[in-house]
Scaffold this motif. Structure first.
Motif, PDB file in Angstrom:
ATOM      1  N   ILE A   1      -5.614   2.087  -4.468  1.00  0.00           N
ATOM      2  CA  ILE A   1      -4.729   0.940  -4.227  1.00  0.00           C
ATOM      3  C   ILE A   1      -5.478  -0.171  -3.504  1.00  0.00           C
ATOM      4  O   ILE A   1      -5.266  -1.355  -3.769  1.00  0.00           O
ATOM      5  N   LEU A   2      -6.415   0.175  -2.628  1.00  0.00           N
ATOM      6  CA  LEU A   2      -7.219  -0.868  -1.971  1.00  0.00           C
ATOM      7  C   LEU A   2      -8.061  -1.614  -3.009  1.00  0.00           C
ATOM      8  O   LEU A   2      -8.195  -2.838  -2.949  1.00  0.00           O
ATOM      9  N   ASP A   3      -8.610  -0.869  -3.965  1.00  0.00           N
ATOM     10  CA  ASP A   3      -9.386  -1.512  -5.041  1.00  0.00           C
ATOM     11  C   ASP A   3      -8.501  -2.418  -5.895  1.00  0.00           C
ATOM     12  O   ASP A   3      -8.908  -3.520  -6.284  1.00  0.00           O
ATOM     13  N   VAL A   4      -7.284  -1.955  -6.185  1.00  0.00           N
ATOM     14  CA  VAL A   4      -6.362  -2.762  -6.986  1.00  0.00           C
ATOM     15  C   VAL A   4      -6.044  -4.076  -6.278  1.00  0.00           C
ATOM     16  O   VAL A   4      -6.079  -5.159  -6.890  1.00  0.00           O
ATOM     17  N   LEU A   5      -5.735  -4.014  -4.996  1.00  0.00           N
ATOM     18  CA  LEU A   5      -5.371  -5.221  -4.258  1.00  0.00           C
ATOM     19  C   LEU A   5      -6.532  -6.204  -4.175  1.00  0.00           C
ATOM     20  O   LEU A   5      -6.352  -7.409  -4.376  1.00  0.00           O
TER      21      LEU A   5
ATOM     22  N   ILE B   1       0.835  -1.206   0.000  1.00  0.00           N
ATOM     23  CA  ILE B   1       0.000   0.000   0.000  1.00  0.00           C
ATOM     24  C   ILE B   1       0.869   1.255   0.000  1.00  0.00           C
ATOM     25  O   ILE B   1       0.607   2.213  -0.749  1.00  0.00           O
ATOM     26  N   VAL B   2       1.918   1.243   0.797  1.00  0.00           N
ATOM     27  CA  VAL B   2       2.755   2.435   0.896  1.00  0.00           C
ATOM     28  C   VAL B   2       3.587   2.627  -0.372  1.00  0.00           C
ATOM     29  O   VAL B   2       3.803   3.761  -0.820  1.00  0.00           O
ATOM     30  N   LEU B   3       4.025   1.546  -1.007  1.00  0.00           N
ATOM     31  CA  LEU B   3       4.712   1.681  -2.288  1.00  0.00           C
ATOM     32  C   LEU B   3       3.792   2.357  -3.311  1.00  0.00           C
ATOM     33  O   LEU B   3       4.219   3.247  -4.061  1.00  0.00           O
ATOM     34  N   ALA B   4       2.527   1.964  -3.317  1.00  0.00           N
ATOM     35  CA  ALA B   4       1.572   2.571  -4.238  1.00  0.00           C
ATOM     36  C   ALA B   4       1.361   4.047  -3.912  1.00  0.00           C
ATOM     37  O   ALA B   4       1.274   4.890  -4.820  1.00  0.00           O
ATOM     38  N   ARG B   5       1.295   4.372  -2.651  1.00  0.00           N
ATOM     39  CA  ARG B   5       1.154   5.777  -2.258  1.00  0.00           C
ATOM     40  C   ARG B   5       2.349   6.591  -2.729  1.00  0.00           C
ATOM     41  O   ARG B   5       2.191   7.736  -3.197  1.00  0.00           O
ATOM     42  N   LYS B   6       3.534   6.017  -2.618  1.00  0.00           N
ATOM     43  CA  LYS B   6       4.726   6.729  -3.100  1.00  0.00           C
ATOM     44  C   LYS B   6       4.659   6.938  -4.612  1.00  0.00           C
ATOM     45  O   LYS B   6       5.271   7.861  -5.154  1.00  0.00           O
ATOM     46  N   GLY B   7       3.937   6.085  -5.300  1.00  0.00           N
ATOM     47  CA  GLY B   7       3.748   6.222  -6.736  1.00  0.00           C
ATOM     48  C   GLY B   7       2.543   7.065  -7.104  1.00  0.00           C
ATOM     49  O   GLY B   7       2.088   7.049  -8.247  1.00  0.00           O
ATOM     50  N   ASN B   8       1.976   7.748  -6.092  1.00  0.00           N
ATOM     51  CA  ASN B   8       0.902   8.724  -6.274  1.00  0.00           C
ATOM     52  C   ASN B   8      -0.468   8.095  -6.525  1.00  0.00           C
ATOM     53  O   ASN B   8      -1.366   8.739  -7.060  1.00  0.00           O
ATOM     54  N   LEU B   9      -0.652   6.827  -6.141  1.00  0.00           N
ATOM     55  CA  LEU B   9      -1.988   6.246  -6.199  1.00  0.00           C
ATOM     56  C   LEU B   9      -2.820   6.755  -5.028  1.00  0.00           C
ATOM     57  O   LEU B   9      -2.308   6.954  -3.914  1.00  0.00           O
ATOM     58  N   GLY B  10      -4.097   6.945  -5.271  1.00  0.00           N
ATOM     59  CA  GLY B  10      -5.012   7.307  -4.198  1.00  0.00           C
ATOM     60  C   GLY B  10      -5.215   6.158  -3.236  1.00  0.00           C
ATOM     61  O   GLY B  10      -5.046   4.989  -3.587  1.00  0.00           O
ATOM     62  N   TRP B  11      -5.587   6.495  -2.029  1.00  0.00           N
ATOM     63  CA  TRP B  11      -5.777   5.499  -0.968  1.00  0.00           C
ATOM     64  C   TRP B  11      -6.789   4.441  -1.388  1.00  0.00           C
ATOM     65  O   TRP B  11      -6.517   3.244  -1.352  1.00  0.00           O
TER      66      TRP B  11
END
Length: 305
Positions: free
Chosen positions: A203-207, A190-200
């Motif tokens: 990334i939950l939807d992606v996972l 989740i935090v890697l995705a946040r660093k890549g500018n994904l919304g909170w």
């Protein structure tokens, strides 16, 4: 043993209280004991007969224990009066998450007192214990398991018999190892995705909608939508279980590098004051290590709030 056994329950904590109340709700004769009188009163409000002493709860056909750790089990079963109070031919059903070593000691003591001993750790958490959706892994005498089964079906959706000795202990530790490592991975992902500018929420939807969308990921993603870290199973409890897992691995002469590393993650969380927070607080630790604050949930922002 009677066709409908009388039941004693020792340990009315986070798991013991809802499980014993569920057993009482289906009409079984169950008496409960805890050192905390308030918990006995809570159980009584759910239909569990109050036992004034441990011996009173233990003097029944089938006796369950639900205790926090090895030390508590040792105090009750090996250093205490549990077996002295139990009837010969009774069944002891031990539901806690404890080490195979202490469990084997209890097995020897039970055999010496003519008591059938079942290791029956439950999988699930206190949030669902009242629903009957726990599962249990059982090892010990097969005949005793067959007697337990109708009672176990009152509070679990699945029951798996695994063997005559400590197999159920290893099964529970194996499951909890997967949960702990998955939580650590989920935090970093989740935090890697946040660093890549994904919304909170993105990334939950992606996972949850990808190949990694396991039941646990779905379950924890739901609480993470609102960043709900109220404990269903705390970081401190997970650290305790990881200690058991690493100890069991050492006793089996095997390396457990992922378990060892994950234990250090939970040690860091406890050190940061997150001991009583839910075990998915691995997300918070990963955010801190990455220099991120909490996301703005109102804007679906994965960046610094």
């Amino acid at each position: 043993m009677a066709e409908t056994p009388t039941i004693g329950w020792i340990g009315l904590g986070k798991m013991g209280l809802p499980i014993s109340s569920r057993i009482a709700a289906v009409g079984r004769d169950i008496a409960g004991y805890d050192r905390d009188q308030e918990r006995i009163a809570q159980a009584a409000s759910g239909g569990v007969k109050p036992a004034a002493t441990l011996a009173e709860a233990a003097g029944r056909d089938m006796v369950f224990t639900s205790l926090p750790d090895d030390r508590a089990l040792k105090a009750v079963a090996l250093d205490g009066d549990l077996f002295a109070a139990m009837r010969k031919g009774a069944i002891l059903v031990e539901t806690s998450t404890v080490s195979p070593g202490i469990s084997a000691e209890v097995a020897r003591a039970a055999d010496g007192h003519g008591v059938a001993y079942l290791r029956a750790p439950v999988s699930g958490n206190a949030a669902i214990a009242h629903t009957g959706n726990l599962t249990c892994f059982v090892s010990g005498p097969r005949a005793a398991f067959e007697t337990l089964l109708p009672v176990a079906q009152d509070f679990t959706r699945a029951q798996k018999y695994l063997g005559e000795a400590e197999e159920a202990r290893y099964a529970k530790l194996s499951v909890n190892l997967m949960i702990a490592v998955s939580a650590a991975m989920m935090g970093e992902s989740i935090v890697l995705a946040r660093k890549g500018n994904l919304g909170w929420q993105d990334i939950l939807d992606v996972l949850t909608n990808s190949a990694v969308g396991s039941p646990m990921v779905h379950y924890k993603a739901k609480s993470l939508e609102t960043r709900d870290f109220n404990s269903t199973f705390s970081c401190r409890q997970m650290a305790k279980d990881l200690d058991l897992i690493v100890g069991a691995g050492h006793a089996a002469e095997m390396a457990l590098p992922l378990a060892t590393l994950t234990r250090e993650i939970y040690g860091a969380l406890i050190g940061r004051g997150e001991g009583e927070t839910d075990f998915i607080a691995t997300v918070r630790l990963a955010e801190w290590l990455a220099g991120l604050g909490e996301p703005d949930l109102d804007t679906n922002d994965g960046r610094l709030a």
